[in-house]
Design an enzyme around this catalytic site. Structure first.
Site, PDB file in Angstrom:
ATOM      1  N   LYS A 217     -13.371 -24.474 -29.275  1.00 34.75           N
ATOM      2  CA  LYS A 217     -12.321 -23.584 -28.749  1.00 34.75           C
ATOM      3  C   LYS A 217     -11.685 -22.790 -29.891  1.00 34.75           C
ATOM      4  CE  LYS A 217     -11.283 -26.589 -24.816  1.00 34.75           C
ATOM      5  NZ  LYS A 217     -10.380 -27.602 -24.238  1.00 34.75           N
TER       6      LYS A 217
ATOM      7  N   GLN B 170      -5.569 -31.288 -25.454  1.00 32.38           N
ATOM      8  CA  GLN B 170      -6.885 -31.770 -25.038  1.00 32.38           C
ATOM      9  C   GLN B 170      -6.741 -33.101 -24.301  1.00 32.38           C
ATOM     10  OE1 GLN B 170      -9.695 -29.974 -25.316  1.00 32.38           O
ATOM     11  NE2 GLN B 170     -10.857 -31.549 -24.259  1.00 32.38           N
TER      12      GLN B 170
ATOM     13  N   ASP C  75      -4.261 -23.844 -19.885  1.00 32.86           N
ATOM     14  CA  ASP C  75      -5.169 -24.704 -19.118  1.00 32.86           C
ATOM     15  C   ASP C  75      -4.868 -24.626 -17.619  1.00 32.86           C
ATOM     16  OD1 ASP C  75      -7.159 -25.984 -20.595  1.00 32.86           O
ATOM     17  OD2 ASP C  75      -5.747 -27.433 -21.438  1.00 32.86           O
TER      18      ASP C  75
HETATM   19  N1  GUN Z   1     -10.636 -32.220 -20.976  1.00 29.89           N
HETATM   20  C1  GUN Z   1     -11.687 -31.921 -20.172  1.00 29.89           C
HETATM   21  N2  GUN Z   1     -11.626 -30.637 -19.776  1.00 29.89           N
HETATM   22  C2  GUN Z   1     -10.525 -30.108 -20.332  1.00 29.89           C
HETATM   23  C3  GUN Z   1      -9.933 -28.817 -20.283  1.00 29.89           C
HETATM   24  O1  GUN Z   1     -10.403 -27.887 -19.643  1.00 29.89           O
HETATM   25  N3  GUN Z   1      -8.802 -28.673 -21.003  1.00 29.89           N
HETATM   26  C4  GUN Z   1      -8.242 -29.700 -21.710  1.00 29.89           C
HETATM   27  N4  GUN Z   1      -7.120 -29.458 -22.369  1.00 29.89           N
HETATM   28  N5  GUN Z   1      -8.762 -30.898 -21.768  1.00 29.89           N
HETATM   29  C5  GUN Z   1      -9.891 -31.100 -21.081  1.00 29.89           C
END
Ligand code: GUN
Length: 294
Positions: A54, A98, A121
């Site tokens: 990311k 995350q 998110d």
């Molecule tokens: N863990 C699994 N998918 C995601 C996501 O799209 N965003 C975040 N922050 N954590 C995750």
């Protein structure tokens, strides 16, 4: 018959190119680059890899990435204090924490601490509520990526029978909302669903997000259906090394489906691209600029 491939790399790269163009335009107006803060607690290798990819994509799109790596032992109080700091920081347009977080930490409390305007998110109840009531602002990246891919296969989703297998807050539930908004007929199936194979076989659009390697078999798929596989599972390969497989038994499914997403190289790439779109949207909205043209 052999399914046509929905190539996540090509579709995500198209999106990322648009993000880069719009990021340059918005940076000129802001007189700074849009900023995305990523918070990672602990050392889970998969989470580390996601956060790294990311951050790389954020920089490549002409935005700034702020990474906060906290030890596994971090208290909820310290994590909430960091989020408060990021909420108040004008250089930060987007915040992502995350998941999963260590079990000791109350995930809902953390998600609710993020400023909804910076919630790239789309996990905050405010943004989940806006999506459910038909006025979406920041939409979770993985379901948005799934929707974009489905629309590459179908000019309109209106009236199509869509089945979503999985009911998580991150994928299944928001995806169902997006599909309802597209006027699909939506069934959400999960681990307690009866006759799951038959339910899946009714789907013209089948989305699978259960986190179980090769769970959906070829004979669960309606001939010609569009199959979007959200799973990313590490399993031992024939050579003894780990390989990535989806939640769908790809080789079998590709013989029956009309369109299919591969793993890797499918939905995973779209999640990151959509996160960048959201960061740009958040930056523009916070500055009172019109939404990016993506
Ligand atoms: N863990 C699994 N998918 C995601 C996501 O799209 N965003 C975040 N922050 N954590 C995750």
């Amino acid at each position: 018959m052999s399914a046509k491939i929905l190539d996540g790399k090509i579709i995500a790269d198209e999106l990322r190119a648009k993000v880069a163009t719009e990021a340059a335009r918005i940076s000129a107006k802001l007189k700074r680059k849009p900023g995305l803060a990523a918070v990672l607690v602990g050392e889970d290798p998969a989470s580390q890899a996601y956060v790294k990819s990311k951050a790389k994509a954020t920089n490549e799109a002409g935005m700034v990435s702020f990474e906060h790596r906290l030890p596994e032992t971090t208290s909820e109080k310290d994590l909430l204090a960091l989020i408060a700091k990021l909420n108040a920081d004008d250089a930060v347009d987007g915040i992502l924490v995350q998941l999963p977080l260590p079990k000791r930490i109350d995930t809902s409390r953390v998600i609710e601490a993020v400023d909804p305007a910076k919630d790239v998110d789309g996990f905050h109840p405010m943004n989940a509520g806006k999506l459910a009531t038909g006025s979406p602002s920041l939409v979770p990246g993985t379901p948005l990526g799934c929707l974009i891919m489905a629309k590459k296969a179908h000019a309109s989703l209106s009236g199509l029978d869509a089945v979503v297998v999985g009911r998580s807050n991150i994928v299944g539930k928001p995806l169902a909302q997006l599909l309802i908004a597209e006027s699909a007929t939506v069934t959400v199936a999960h681990s307690r669903t009866k006759e799951l194979r038959e339910v899946c076989r009714r789907a013209e659009l089948l989305f699978v997000a259960v986190g179980k390697p090769e769970f959906v078999k070829g004979d669960w798929i309606k001939p010609g259906a569009t199959v979007i596989d959200v799973g990313i599972n590490r399993v031992p390969g024939a050579d003894g090394k780990n390989k990535l497989v989806g939640d769908v038994a790809y080789d079998e499914a590709a013989k029956v489906a009309g369109w299919i997403t591969p793993v890797p190289g499918g939905v995973g790439r779209m999640t990151v691209a959509c996160l960048l779109v959201n960061t740009l949207r958040a930056a523009a909205a916070r500055a009172g600029l019109e939404a990016p043209n993506i």
